[in-house]
Design a protein around this motif. Structure first.
Motif, mmCIF file in Angstrom:
data_model
loop_
_atom_site.group_PDB
_atom_site.id
_atom_site.type_symbol
_atom_site.label_atom_id
_atom_site.label_comp_id
_atom_site.label_asym_id
_atom_site.label_seq_id
_atom_site.Cartn_x
_atom_site.Cartn_y
_atom_site.Cartn_z
ATOM 1 N N ILE A 39 -22.359 23.562 68.816
ATOM 2 C CA ILE A 39 -23.821 23.554 68.701
ATOM 3 C C ILE A 39 -24.233 22.990 67.347
ATOM 4 O O ILE A 39 -25.150 22.164 67.246
ATOM 5 C CB ILE A 39 -24.389 24.971 68.901
ATOM 6 C CG1 ILE A 39 -24.209 25.421 70.348
ATOM 7 C CG2 ILE A 39 -25.879 25.010 68.529
ATOM 8 C CD1 ILE A 39 -24.601 26.867 70.598
ATOM 9 N N ALA A 40 -23.549 23.416 66.304
ATOM 10 C CA ALA A 40 -23.842 22.889 64.959
ATOM 11 C C ALA A 40 -23.642 21.378 64.924
ATOM 12 O O ALA A 40 -24.450 20.648 64.327
ATOM 13 C CB ALA A 40 -22.958 23.577 63.922
ATOM 14 N N ASN A 41 -22.594 20.887 65.577
ATOM 15 C CA ASN A 41 -22.322 19.445 65.581
ATOM 16 C C ASN A 41 -23.361 18.672 66.386
ATOM 17 O O ASN A 41 -23.776 17.569 65.997
ATOM 18 C CB ASN A 41 -20.924 19.184 66.152
ATOM 19 C CG ASN A 41 -19.829 19.585 65.187
ATOM 20 O OD1 ASN A 41 -20.021 19.573 63.975
ATOM 21 N ND2 ASN A 41 -18.677 19.962 65.715
ATOM 22 N N ILE A 42 -23.782 19.226 67.502
ATOM 23 C CA ILE A 42 -24.801 18.565 68.323
ATOM 24 C C ILE A 42 -26.105 18.422 67.544
ATOM 25 O O ILE A 42 -26.711 17.348 67.496
ATOM 26 C CB ILE A 42 -25.034 19.347 69.631
ATOM 27 C CG1 ILE A 42 -23.813 19.199 70.553
ATOM 28 C CG2 ILE A 42 -26.295 18.854 70.348
ATOM 29 C CD1 ILE A 42 -23.837 20.135 71.756
ATOM 30 N N MET A 43 -26.531 19.516 66.902
ATOM 31 C CA MET A 43 -27.793 19.465 66.173
ATOM 32 C C MET A 43 -27.665 18.645 64.886
ATOM 33 O O MET A 43 -28.626 18.017 64.459
ATOM 34 C CB MET A 43 -28.276 20.889 65.866
ATOM 35 C CG MET A 43 -28.577 21.712 67.110
ATOM 36 S SD MET A 43 -29.573 20.832 68.388
ATOM 37 C CE MET A 43 -31.075 20.441 67.480
ATOM 38 N N SER A 44 -26.487 18.633 64.292
ATOM 39 C CA SER A 44 -26.267 17.802 63.111
ATOM 40 C C SER A 44 -26.369 16.320 63.480
ATOM 41 O O SER A 44 -27.005 15.530 62.774
ATOM 42 C CB SER A 44 -24.897 18.106 62.500
ATOM 43 O OG SER A 44 -24.660 17.323 61.367
#
Length: 293
Positions: free
Chosen positions: A57-62
């Motif tokens: 999730i952090a990577n998607i939003m980043s």
């Protein structure tokens, strides 16, 4: 609680061997995940994947924010993250280019992203914040209802820590705290309604005084280091009676994630954490602690 349920004594004893990469500077995360996947059962591997969806999730939003940051360990490769963002946030948001066979998203994540695509979107900042918050809410709700004890306890702590940090920051900036916290429990209620320095969290959140002291600091790297030390210590608290089982491995992966972050922020700090992790994994010491329990 069985200390040796689903006994992974060989895997735990060999984890340190799969930690340093070829140049000794960081972590060979791909080899590590491959070793874990080859030795744990399918049911326990599902717990590993659920733990790692937090980083996905952090990577998607980043990637959605065009930040060149990729958190490891994760389920999705950078290419898969790119495909997800293209499908849900890019010019291809209305086509079927991202097939189910390309990227297997958990139902709770896919539902949020499908709902985002199905609405009329102006791509404004508020909308992106809303979808990010919805993703975190869906993840923590799923993890905190997991059948695995470590996932439940760790995710509850992780969410509450994030909420307190977000609420503290929002209060200093004069922002609405209700708009930055995730979940709905005694902690979030106090964060939204209590105006004392510690949000009235004594007795509700462990080490709240230490946490507020950390947040009062203006030294960013020191603050981040101390927050990660709280996370590390919490993993040790949760897994204090766990040896050679899936919860030990899950706790290990949380620590690996912390180390990988510090290899980017401050290589020397990351190296120190890596040394600490390897020291904790000395096979003889692990066995001795397990037997003595």
């Amino acid at each position: 609680m069985a200390l040796f349920s689903n006994n992974y004594n060989y895997l735990v004893s060999s984890l340190a061997e799969y930690t340093p990469d070829s140049d000794g500077e960081g972590l060979d995360v791909e080899a590590l995940l491959g070793e874990i996947a080859s030795q744990v059962g399918s049911g326990d591997m599902a717990y590993v994947r659920m733990l790692l969806w937090r980083n996905d999730i952090a990577n998607i939003m980043s990637r959605r924010a065009d930040r060149e940051r990729y958190v490891v360990p994760a389920n999705l490769s950078p290419e898969a993250v790119e495909a997800v963002c293209g499908r849900y946030f890019g010019d291809r948001a209305d086509d079927d280019s991202l097939q189910e066979s390309d990227v297997q998203l958990p139902v709770y994540i896919k539902k949020v992203l499908d709902g985002y695509v199905s609405t009329d979107r102006d791509e404004d900042e508020e909308e992106i914040v809303d979808v990010e918050r919805a993703l975190w809410e869906s993840y923590y709700a799923a993890a905190e209802h997991s059948s695995d004890r470590f996932l439940r306890e760790w995710s509850r702590f992780d969410r509450r820590l994030r909420d307190i940090v977000a609420a503290y920051t929002a209060r200093r900036k004069g922002m609405d705290i209700a708009g930055v916290v995730v979940g709905d429990d005694a902690v979030t209620d106090r964060l939204k309604n209590d105006y004392t320095p510690d949000f009235g969290l004594k007795g509700t959140f462990d080490k709240v005084d230490e946490l507020i002291s950390i947040l009062d600091s203006d030294e960013m790297l020191s603050k981040e280091r101390r927050l990660d030390e709280l996370r590390w210590d919490k993993v040790d608290d949760i897994t204090v009676f766990d040896y050679f089982n899936i919860d030990f491995i899950l706790g290990y992966l949380v620590k690996v994630s912390v180390i990988c972050r510090w290899m980017v922020l401050d290589k020397e700090a990351g190296r120190q954490m890596l040394d600490r992790l390897i020291e904790q994994l000395t096979p003889a010491d692990v066995v001795e602690k397990a037997v003595s329990r």
